[in-house]
Scaffold this motif. Structure first.
Motif, PDB file in Angstrom:
ATOM      1  N   GLY A  65       0.797  -1.218   0.000  1.00 57.41           N
ATOM      2  CA  GLY A  65       0.000   0.000   0.000  1.00 57.41           C
ATOM      3  C   GLY A  65       0.833   1.273   0.000  1.00 57.41           C
ATOM      4  O   GLY A  65       0.290   2.380  -0.030  1.00 57.41           O
ATOM      5  N   GLY A  66       2.171   1.140   0.053  1.00 57.99           N
ATOM      6  CA  GLY A  66       3.041   2.311   0.010  1.00 57.99           C
ATOM      7  C   GLY A  66       3.409   2.853   1.382  1.00 57.99           C
ATOM      8  O   GLY A  66       3.936   3.954   1.487  1.00 57.99           O
ATOM      9  N   ILE A  67       3.149   2.112   2.432  1.00 55.16           N
ATOM     10  CA  ILE A  67       3.471   2.564   3.788  1.00 55.16           C
ATOM     11  C   ILE A  67       4.894   2.135   4.137  1.00 55.16           C
ATOM     12  O   ILE A  67       5.270   0.982   3.953  1.00 55.16           O
ATOM     13  CB  ILE A  67       2.477   1.976   4.801  1.00 55.16           C
ATOM     14  N   LEU A  68       5.672   3.099   4.617  1.00 56.84           N
ATOM     15  CA  LEU A  68       7.020   2.820   5.091  1.00 56.84           C
ATOM     16  C   LEU A  68       6.973   2.658   6.597  1.00 56.84           C
ATOM     17  O   LEU A  68       6.335   3.444   7.292  1.00 56.84           O
ATOM     18  CB  LEU A  68       7.979   3.952   4.745  1.00 56.84           C
ATOM     19  N   GLY A  69       7.654   1.653   7.100  1.00 51.86           N
ATOM     20  CA  GLY A  69       7.657   1.454   8.539  1.00 51.86           C
ATOM     21  C   GLY A  69       8.813   0.592   8.983  1.00 51.86           C
ATOM     22  O   GLY A  69       9.515  -0.022   8.180  1.00 51.86           O
ATOM     23  N   LYS A  70       8.978   0.556  10.306  1.00 54.13           N
ATOM     24  CA  LYS A  70      10.031  -0.233  10.921  1.00 54.13           C
ATOM     25  C   LYS A  70       9.366  -1.359  11.707  1.00 54.13           C
ATOM     26  O   LYS A  70       8.422  -1.123  12.466  1.00 54.13           O
ATOM     27  CB  LYS A  70      10.858   0.653  11.854  1.00 54.13           C
ATOM     28  N   ILE A  71       9.848  -2.573  11.532  1.00 51.79           N
ATOM     29  CA  ILE A  71       9.251  -3.722  12.220  1.00 51.79           C
ATOM     30  C   ILE A  71       9.637  -3.665  13.691  1.00 51.79           C
ATOM     31  O   ILE A  71      10.809  -3.594  14.043  1.00 51.79           O
ATOM     32  CB  ILE A  71       9.742  -5.043  11.601  1.00 51.79           C
ATOM     33  N   THR A  72       8.619  -3.685  14.555  1.00 52.19           N
ATOM     34  CA  THR A  72       8.873  -3.692  15.990  1.00 52.19           C
ATOM     35  C   THR A  72       8.547  -5.032  16.628  1.00 52.19           C
ATOM     36  O   THR A  72       9.080  -5.350  17.685  1.00 52.19           O
ATOM     37  CB  THR A  72       8.049  -2.590  16.709  1.00 52.19           C
TER      38      THR A  72
END
Length: 110
Positions: A65-72
């Motif tokens: 979906g185009g979301i950037l994130g960091k795996i927690t």
């Protein structure tokens, strides 16, 4: 008197070359299907499975979906991942929706 006579055709039965040509064409189409459609798709699926297996806590990822994130957090039993979008927001997504793993520090550079 008004009906003309019908005579049988003197030509023989069709030769076996026509059936061999049909079989050859089917084999050629099968090979084209395999090398242009099936094989590249199976390669993509294999690469995506390898990507899913290599995910770890702290990786920066891009979702479909185009979301950037960091795996927690990664939960192995139900294939869900907790992504930290920024300091205040976290979302839970299914592992299958991760499209790519980004290099470290790419989120901060944006």
């Amino acid at each position: 008197m008004f009906i003309s006579n019908a005579y049988a055709n003197a030509a023989g039965a069709p030769q076996g070359g026509e059936t061999m040509q049909l079989i050859f064409m089917l084999v050629v189409f099968g090979l084209i299907f395999y090398f242009m459609i099936f094989r590249p798709q199976s390669k993509r699926v294999k690469e995506h499975k390898n990507l899913m297996g290599s995910l770890s806590k702290g990786d920066e990822v891009l979702t479909n979906g185009g979301i950037l994130g960091k795996i927690t957090k990664i939960t192995a039993e139900n294939d869900y991942v907790l992504l930290e979008i920024n300091d205040n927001n976290q979302i839970t997504i299914k592992k299958d929706y991760i499209a790519a793993v980004l290099p470290k520090g790419s989120i901060k550079s944006l």
